[in-house]
Design a protein around this motif. Structure first.
Motif, mmCIF file in Angstrom:
data_model
loop_
_atom_site.group_PDB
_atom_site.id
_atom_site.type_symbol
_atom_site.label_atom_id
_atom_site.label_comp_id
_atom_site.label_asym_id
_atom_site.label_seq_id
_atom_site.Cartn_x
_atom_site.Cartn_y
_atom_site.Cartn_z
ATOM 1 N N TRP A 55 48.596 28.129 11.415
ATOM 2 C CA TRP A 55 49.388 27.166 12.170
ATOM 3 C C TRP A 55 50.615 26.616 11.473
ATOM 4 C CZ3 TRP A 55 48.514 27.861 16.902
ATOM 5 C CH2 TRP A 55 47.243 28.245 17.320
ATOM 6 N N ARG A 56 50.933 27.124 10.293
ATOM 7 C CA ARG A 56 52.181 26.663 9.660
ATOM 8 C C ARG A 56 53.330 27.003 10.608
ATOM 9 N NH1 ARG A 56 54.318 25.177 4.574
ATOM 10 N NH2 ARG A 56 52.339 25.324 3.492
ATOM 11 N N TYR A 57 54.239 26.045 10.768
ATOM 12 C CA TYR A 57 55.334 26.177 11.726
ATOM 13 C C TYR A 57 56.642 26.355 10.975
ATOM 14 C CZ TYR A 57 57.818 25.266 16.061
ATOM 15 O OH TYR A 57 58.602 25.381 17.181
ATOM 16 N N PRO A 58 57.562 27.154 11.439
ATOM 17 C CA PRO A 58 57.464 28.021 12.616
ATOM 18 C C PRO A 58 56.807 29.344 12.258
ATOM 19 C CG PRO A 58 59.678 28.151 11.726
ATOM 20 C CD PRO A 58 58.919 27.169 10.855
ATOM 21 N N ALA A 59 56.328 30.023 13.258
ATOM 22 C CA ALA A 59 55.702 31.338 13.079
ATOM 23 C C ALA A 59 56.723 32.427 13.414
ATOM 24 C CB ALA A 59 54.490 31.467 13.990
ATOM 25 N N GLU A 60 56.383 33.628 13.034
ATOM 26 C CA GLU A 60 57.212 34.773 13.418
ATOM 27 C C GLU A 60 57.294 34.826 14.942
ATOM 28 O OE1 GLU A 60 58.757 37.335 11.635
ATOM 29 O OE2 GLU A 60 58.426 36.090 9.865
ATOM 30 N N PRO A 61 58.476 35.040 15.502
ATOM 31 C CA PRO A 61 58.592 35.132 16.961
ATOM 32 C C PRO A 61 57.621 36.171 17.530
ATOM 33 C CG PRO A 61 60.764 35.054 15.959
ATOM 34 C CD PRO A 61 59.774 35.197 14.834
ATOM 35 N N GLY A 62 56.889 35.766 18.573
ATOM 36 C CA GLY A 62 55.953 36.659 19.236
ATOM 37 C C GLY A 62 54.613 36.809 18.550
ATOM 38 N N SER A 63 54.382 36.082 17.439
ATOM 39 C CA SER A 63 53.126 36.242 16.700
ATOM 40 C C SER A 63 51.958 35.476 17.317
ATOM 41 C CB SER A 63 53.299 35.827 15.240
ATOM 42 O OG SER A 63 53.580 34.452 15.148
ATOM 43 N N ARG A 64 52.257 34.538 18.201
ATOM 44 C CA ARG A 64 51.205 33.802 18.901
ATOM 45 C C ARG A 64 51.735 33.412 20.279
ATOM 46 N NH1 ARG A 64 51.311 29.453 14.186
ATOM 47 N NH2 ARG A 64 53.230 28.381 14.676
ATOM 48 N N PRO A 65 50.825 33.161 21.212
ATOM 49 C CA PRO A 65 51.262 32.815 22.572
ATOM 50 C C PRO A 65 52.114 31.545 22.592
ATOM 51 C CG PRO A 65 48.901 33.270 22.529
ATOM 52 C CD PRO A 65 49.367 33.231 21.105
ATOM 53 N N ALA A 66 53.083 31.495 23.481
ATOM 54 C CA ALA A 66 53.980 30.335 23.589
ATOM 55 C C ALA A 66 53.207 29.049 23.858
ATOM 56 C CB ALA A 66 55.020 30.585 24.681
ATOM 57 N N TRP A 67 52.071 29.136 24.580
ATOM 58 C CA TRP A 67 51.321 27.926 24.902
ATOM 59 C C TRP A 67 50.634 27.300 23.692
ATOM 60 C CZ3 TRP A 67 46.284 29.051 23.875
ATOM 61 C CH2 TRP A 67 45.832 30.352 24.094
ATOM 62 N N GLU A 69 52.352 26.680 20.908
ATOM 63 C CA GLU A 69 53.400 26.026 20.122
ATOM 64 C C GLU A 69 53.263 24.500 20.056
ATOM 65 O OE1 GLU A 69 55.525 27.599 17.932
ATOM 66 O OE2 GLU A 69 54.101 29.165 18.517
ATOM 67 N N PRO A 70 52.908 23.787 21.139
ATOM 68 C CA PRO A 70 52.734 22.331 20.975
ATOM 69 C C PRO A 70 51.669 21.994 19.922
ATOM 70 C CG PRO A 70 52.914 22.873 23.295
ATOM 71 C CD PRO A 70 52.802 24.183 22.552
ATOM 72 N N PHE A 71 50.549 22.718 19.939
ATOM 73 C CA PHE A 71 49.506 22.508 18.940
ATOM 74 C C PHE A 71 50.039 22.834 17.546
ATOM 75 C CE2 PHE A 71 46.046 24.136 16.302
ATOM 76 C CZ PHE A 71 45.163 23.068 16.332
ATOM 77 N N ALA A 72 50.746 23.951 17.424
ATOM 78 C CA ALA A 72 51.278 24.361 16.119
ATOM 79 C C ALA A 72 52.235 23.311 15.555
ATOM 80 C CB ALA A 72 51.972 25.715 16.238
#
Length: 181
Positions: A55-67, A69-72
């Motif tokens: 969950w370290r932010y930001p992640a590589e684009p496309g590495s996790r679902p967009a939904w 991101e608020p949690f991340a």
């Protein structure tokens, strides 16, 4: 005094292996809501390393679902306290707790604020033994895993709980929130 809340996902047969859980948007929103009720997170080493890697932010684009991101963003920004006898340093908005666990956690709880949130297996076991957890939340997943790890294996005494809230999700998961009697 800040309450210490414990929350974890668990299968119907008691498995709390994070890989046995099927994440979805609704459950991530619940987790984000739990984070919003806390001023800080309390992790053991394993949970800290697992959460930081995921969950370290930001992640590589496309590495996790967009939904997710608020949690991340929320967990990335949160203050974290880490209990570990093997780590010599931490980062990711984190601080190592040292000394006696009960004293250190009581000092955190004595501070003003909304609360502390913990998860995982080993640290919550120690916290339950010390009677430091003020609220338990089990998000029960509609799945049988057939393996462990399981929660509170080896607890030295019963902890009797009173149900205070129940939420059902579209996935069939049920969040059950309890307080010690």
């Amino acid at each position: 005094m800040r309450p210490l809340r414990y929350s974890i996902n668990v299968t119907l047969d008691g498995c709390c292996d994070h890989e046995a859980i099927v994440p979805d948007e609704e459950l991530h929103q619940r987790a984000n809501d739990n984070l919003a009720r806390a001023d800080a997170l309390l992790f053991g080493r394993t949970t800290y390393e697992l959460m930081e890697a995921g969950w370290r932010y930001p992640a590589e684009p496309g590495s996790r679902p967009a939904w997710t991101e608020p949690f991340a963003r929320t967990i990335d920004a949160a203050q974290k306290y880490v209990v570990s006898s093997t780590l010599s340093s931490v980062d990711w908005n984190s601080q190592l707790l040292s000394g006696d666990l009960e004293t250190a956690v009581r000092e955190l709880k004595d501070q003003p604020g909304r609360g502390l949130l913990t998860g995982g297996v080993m640290l919550p076991m120690a916290l339950a033994e010390l009677g430091l957890i003020d609220e338990y939340e089990f998000v029960v997943q509609p799945r049988l895993a057939g393996h462990g790890p399981t929660l509170f294996h080896g607890l030295s005494q019963y902890v009797d709980l009173t149900l205070v809230d129940r939420i059902e999700y579209g996935s069939g998961a049920v969040a059950l929130r309890y307080v010690p009697q």
